[in-house]
Design a protein around this motif. Structure first.
Motif, mmCIF file in Angstrom:
data_model
loop_
_atom_site.group_PDB
_atom_site.id
_atom_site.type_symbol
_atom_site.label_atom_id
_atom_site.label_comp_id
_atom_site.label_asym_id
_atom_site.label_seq_id
_atom_site.Cartn_x
_atom_site.Cartn_y
_atom_site.Cartn_z
ATOM 1 N N TYR A 30 0.834 -1.211 0.000
ATOM 2 C CA TYR A 30 0.000 0.000 0.000
ATOM 3 C C TYR A 30 0.864 1.254 0.000
ATOM 4 N N ASP A 31 1.881 1.288 0.831
ATOM 5 C CA ASP A 31 2.759 2.463 0.905
ATOM 6 C C ASP A 31 3.453 2.721 -0.429
ATOM 7 N N GLU A 32 3.870 1.655 -1.099
ATOM 8 C CA GLU A 32 4.601 1.798 -2.345
ATOM 9 C C GLU A 32 3.698 2.167 -3.511
ATOM 10 N N ASN A 33 2.516 1.573 -3.566
ATOM 11 C CA ASN A 33 1.674 1.695 -4.753
ATOM 12 C C ASN A 33 0.460 2.599 -4.583
ATOM 13 N N GLY A 34 0.051 2.857 -3.344
ATOM 14 C CA GLY A 34 -1.062 3.766 -3.111
ATOM 15 C C GLY A 34 -2.416 3.089 -3.072
ATOM 16 N N PHE A 35 -2.450 1.766 -3.177
ATOM 17 C CA PHE A 35 -3.709 1.034 -3.065
ATOM 18 C C PHE A 35 -3.431 -0.352 -2.502
ATOM 19 N N LEU A 36 -4.497 -0.987 -2.047
ATOM 20 C CA LEU A 36 -4.388 -2.331 -1.488
ATOM 21 C C LEU A 36 -5.704 -3.047 -1.746
ATOM 22 N N ILE A 37 -5.643 -4.253 -2.301
ATOM 23 C CA ILE A 37 -6.833 -5.057 -2.563
ATOM 24 C C ILE A 37 -6.901 -6.182 -1.532
ATOM 25 N N ILE A 38 -8.046 -6.273 -0.861
ATOM 26 C CA ILE A 38 -8.288 -7.350 0.097
ATOM 27 C C ILE A 38 -9.409 -8.220 -0.460
ATOM 28 N N ASN A 39 -9.106 -9.472 -0.752
ATOM 29 C CA ASN A 39 -10.094 -10.393 -1.301
ATOM 30 C C ASN A 39 -11.165 -10.756 -0.275
ATOM 31 N N ASP A 40 -12.395 -10.896 -0.768
ATOM 32 C CA ASP A 40 -13.485 -11.473 0.039
ATOM 33 C C ASP A 40 -13.545 -10.874 1.438
ATOM 34 N N PHE A 41 -13.555 -9.556 1.488
ATOM 35 C CA PHE A 41 -13.542 -8.896 2.801
ATOM 36 C C PHE A 41 -14.868 -9.084 3.537
ATOM 37 N N ILE A 42 -15.976 -9.030 2.800
ATOM 38 C CA ILE A 42 -17.272 -9.289 3.433
ATOM 39 C C ILE A 42 -17.995 -10.374 2.642
ATOM 40 N N PRO A 43 -18.873 -11.148 3.288
ATOM 41 C CA PRO A 43 -19.578 -12.227 2.599
ATOM 42 C C PRO A 43 -20.613 -11.703 1.606
ATOM 43 N N LEU A 256 -12.424 -5.625 -1.167
ATOM 44 C CA LEU A 256 -12.258 -4.233 -0.753
ATOM 45 C C LEU A 256 -10.984 -3.669 -1.350
ATOM 46 N N ILE A 257 -11.072 -2.443 -1.872
ATOM 47 C CA ILE A 257 -9.898 -1.724 -2.356
ATOM 48 C C ILE A 257 -9.693 -0.516 -1.444
ATOM 49 N N ILE A 258 -8.497 -0.409 -0.870
ATOM 50 C CA ILE A 258 -8.125 0.752 -0.067
ATOM 51 C C ILE A 258 -7.327 1.690 -0.956
ATOM 52 N N LEU A 259 -7.717 2.965 -0.996
ATOM 53 C CA LEU A 259 -7.114 3.941 -1.904
ATOM 54 C C LEU A 259 -6.524 5.107 -1.117
ATOM 55 N N ASN A 260 -5.237 5.338 -1.293
ATOM 56 C CA ASN A 260 -4.617 6.552 -0.762
ATOM 57 C C ASN A 260 -5.281 7.768 -1.402
#
Length: 300
Positions: A30-43, A256-260
């Protein structure tokens, strides 16, 4: 692009673990690329519940609008478009910071500005305070797992300041220009982080997000400011984003995608026969100064 950021054609995806949450290599990505993808975060059943509530909100909106039309005559629907920005001078849009309101797709209108389809199939988005005023969405943002994630974000005092359902309707779901979330929800220093939850599969065909890995290191290009009841863009520095270097962030339902907040990202028009619904939450650090000329001002 920063030389420290490795070139990636397909973004790495991570899995959520309740204990202790996300691994350190995920946050390094996340720090390097500015985003983070988390698979299957909620059902998936939760995704269906949230989509069902969004549908109920739209149906209620359409019924109220039809009743107003009967009582008061023709009213133009409020269109949300990042290309033409018709909403910039709309009180309906400005006041949505403290309400739940529906906005229409630009491409849903014909050349005469009329809506030749059912209103329910022409909605662009619902915004911007679902997390405050709708019981289903309010309950969701109080979910333990979501808050466990929020507490891992690089925010001292995290606060959800904005929430939206984005529909990306089949065929007419419009493109969203390349932008940075910090332009709209600016703090000093910058702190906004976006949580983009896929309520349906998001693919290249139906208009998934695209991002410029490492683009958050370039700083903020523009600010969306409010003055005398209207909004306008202010240039901060001349940055030309090479969108040809952007990568698609394809994800499955529940991911879920986390976006800086400084990450340049966009989405293309949905040319497919499938919608691409997403719930977006934007958080800021309450310890940072939130500027009074930001468009969104929360009434306490």
């Amino acid at each position: 692009m920063d030389a420290r950021v490795r070139e990636i054609n397909k973004p790495q995806q991570f899995n959520w673990s309740q204990q202790p949450g996300m691994a350190s290599d995920a946050w390094q990505f996340y720090d390097e690329n500015g985003f983070l993808i988390i698979n299957d975060f909620i059902p998936k059943p939760i995704c269906q519940q949230l989509m069902g509530q969004a549908e109920a909100i739209v149906d209620n909106h359409c019924q109220q609008e039809n009743q107003q039309h009967k009582n008061n005559g023709e009213e133009q629907p409020v269109i949300f478009s990042t290309r033409q920005r018709q909403h910039d001078k709309s009180r309906y849009f400005i006041e949505s910071a403290n309400d739940i309101r529906c906005f229409y797709e630009e491409l849903a209108m014909d050349d005469d500005g009329c809506l030749p389809r059912k209103k329910q199939h022409a909605i662009n988005k619902i915004g911007h305070a679902l997390h405050r005023f709708d019981p289903v969405f309010k309950q969701f943002v109080e979910n333990h797992q979501l808050n466990q994630l929020i507490n891992q974000l690089p925010l001292s005092v995290p606060k959800i300041i904005q929430s939206m359902i984005i529909f990306k309707q089949p065929y007419i779901g419009g493109e969203v220009n390349c932008h940075q979330d910090a332009a709209f929800l600016y703090t000093e220093p910058t702190s906004v982080i976006g949580l983009w939850l896929a309520l349906e599969d998001a693919t290249i065909e139906n208009g998934c997000l695209y991002a410029l890995p490492g683009g958050h290191r370039q700083g903020l290009a523009k600010r969306y400011c409010r003055q005398d009841g209207e909004m306008y863009m202010v240039d901060l520095q001349n940055i030309e984003w090479d969108t040809s270097a952007a990568i698609p962030l394809e994800v499955t339902q529940g991911s879920l995608i986390i976006l800086n907040g400084l990450l340049p990202h966009f989405s293309k028009q949905n040319h497919s026969n499938r919608s691409r619904q997403a719930l977006t939450l934007h958080l800021i650090d309450e310890e940072r100064h939130y500027l009074e000329d930001n468009w969104l001002q929360v009434n306490n």
